[in-house]
Design an enzyme around this catalytic site. Sequence first.
Site, mmCIF file in Angstrom:
data_model
loop_
_atom_site.group_PDB
_atom_site.id
_atom_site.type_symbol
_atom_site.label_atom_id
_atom_site.label_comp_id
_atom_site.label_asym_id
_atom_site.label_seq_id
_atom_site.Cartn_x
_atom_site.Cartn_y
_atom_site.Cartn_z
ATOM 1 N N ALA A 113 46.407 13.161 18.634
ATOM 2 C CA ALA A 113 45.276 14.008 18.754
ATOM 3 C C ALA A 113 45.186 14.440 20.132
ATOM 4 C CB ALA A 113 44.084 13.044 18.412
ATOM 5 N N GLY A 125 48.745 10.949 14.768
ATOM 6 C CA GLY A 125 48.712 12.106 14.070
ATOM 7 C C GLY A 125 50.095 12.791 14.019
ATOM 8 N N GLU A 146 51.994 10.927 11.603
ATOM 9 C CA GLU A 146 51.654 11.577 10.389
ATOM 10 C C GLU A 146 52.120 12.866 9.861
ATOM 11 O OE1 GLU A 146 47.261 9.619 9.263
ATOM 12 O OE2 GLU A 146 47.267 10.649 11.343
ATOM 13 N N GLU A 166 45.863 4.106 16.286
ATOM 14 C CA GLU A 166 44.455 4.590 16.083
ATOM 15 C C GLU A 166 43.517 3.355 16.063
ATOM 16 O OE1 GLU A 166 46.778 7.826 13.949
ATOM 17 O OE2 GLU A 166 46.690 5.686 14.113
#
Length: 709
Positions: free
Chosen positions: A67, A106, A109, A129
Amino acid sequence: MNAGATPRVVRELHDDILVVTINNPPVNALGVDVRRGLLEALETAATLAQVRAVLLVGAGRDFLGGADIREFGQPPQAPALPDVCNRIEASTKPVIAAIHGAALGGGLEVALAAHYRVALPSAKLGLPEVLLGLLPGAGGTQRTPRLVGARAALDLMLSGRHIGAKEALTLGLVDRIAEGDEPQDAGLAYARELLAQGAPLRRTCEATALADRAAQQAAIDAARAETAKKARGLFSPAKIVDAVQAALDLPFDEGLARERELFVECLDSPQRAGLVHAFFAERATAKSPELRGARPRPIHSVGVIGGGTMGAGIAVALLDAGLPVTMIERDEAALARGRANVAKVYDGLVVKGRMTADARAAVLARWQGSTAYDALAEVDLVIEAVFEEMAVKQAVFAQLERVCKPGAVLATNTSYLDIDRIAAGTARPADVIGLHFFSPANLMKLLEIVVPAQVAPDVVATAFELARRLRKTPVRAGVCDGFIGNRILAVYRQAADRMMEDGASPYQIDRAIRAFGYPIGPYEMADLAGGDIGWATRKRKAATRDPAARYVQIADRLCERGWFGQKTGRGFYLYPEGARSGTPDPEVEAIIAAERQRAGIAPRAFSDDEIVRRYLAAMINEGANVVDQGIALRPLDVDVTLLHGYAFPRYRGGPMKYADTVGLPQVLADIRRYAEEDPVFWRPSPLLVRLVEEGADFDSLNKTGVAHA
């Protein structure tokens, strides 16, 4: 994005493969422009008939670093990352991710949403996270277990650890490892191979690693039990387990919806705010006013004075960073013990299989010892770690001044003593600085960099550069008794001692502080550190103690009996036969009762909540004094010091962040109420009073950097 700005996502057609390059330096964070660019690229690929496959690569040193931290706390901007990941996976043309450097959070991901993944040897994959009080919220809790199974997925998500390319291949997170260091070349070669084979679309949401339901449920149950035992009140780990349970129980789309619900719960948790504060604070402490325009001096070799627990730990930290170390001890026997203390650390790693015997030998080859200070003639930095007594330290620095070359940095590891006095006793005070390590020095992350009045800016810069090389978290501190951490510790320990003498048992105090989130309480910590350390400090300060201040003598009574804690088999607790955890001692309770009687105190009951409030009020109040007097630059420096050196629960952000969370008016009201019974000890900090009057909080000072009048 501003007109004319460099696009964050670049599209380029290579024959029938659309190469999509993320170009958002320095780490290719997933900011809104990157998310929009990825969606636009996928739409382009869908509409161009000549495109048969899409390759995702990162420019620079990373694939996707996670992020964009600049968006933390900002209103969300479309498209959301889950929508981007779902669009990648839904592509009717194969999407290949070529991973090099970081693919974290992310970023991983996104890679998991692709149909195929190739990793370069430099790849570092992870879902960290949990370290910010969150869970992977863009399909990570649903795709990862479907791809690699619940056990491996939970290990990654609950630990937050990074794994290399080889482990990722073994787990099944990536499909192959490509040699070289050019992700685009590796990705194009793999994509062309897949197209030549007519490889099918392979959506991670359809992966079958959860097929053996009984085995997967057993892994989830085990993780839930382990989390309940180890998480100590943390919120997000249990939510991660719940999300993986949803992956097992629900269809993919429903699992995604459940993941989003759990992610929002984490987002709204005060723990998330505390962990994010800690994340930013740790990065802020690496900046110091002296660093502006100052370049560090080169450090190629280091001397360490003293081979005891602290000196050996410092030596190991330096050796681990690849530096040659010369250890000085007073005689050959002490030097042999010092080397043995160092070797013991590496012997333990060999036994545990974390180091080979050859690697151990190579590290120890960089260690040399001597009983003569002349062996330090060519080192670039010396760290003194001898007995905590001014005359002893000054004698060491007199020797260092004699033998060390011009420009060598002379550092003291003192925990309390006046470094200005140490520096003033030399002819080169500009070279003298404090490097306060925490024991065990090779493991503890905190390094207080204590800046005396006459030190040269490049010496401060050298200290911060050393912290970086040692992988320590540096905090700049001014000179005073105890600097930041030990000064504050002395005050909140006094608050605990007052409660103990007033009626709370040390065992209740420890339980209450553990329930707040500490791994151990203050009296367990005293026994672990050794009661003689604090006793020596109290005796040193006895002559300057305020005669009007209350002095609790209970700890002194234990020390007079030789009860110094774990190393002597008893302190506040009993440690039968070398036990690491103690049991309550009726004799200690009898000593406490006798001391109450001697002091004329009628004991009263304390609730656990009152214990925690007093303990933290003392900590916060003295933290405010430390900031107000410029010993700490900002409140966040206090937070990082207490988090990394004194086990303050990380998810609460640190004492100053916690004070902001409960409200400074409440903290001040508590202190004023306690002052009615003990006005000498409970003096409200002028900074705390000022902030309450202004309707401000500690975090406002973190933003402005102006903390003291």
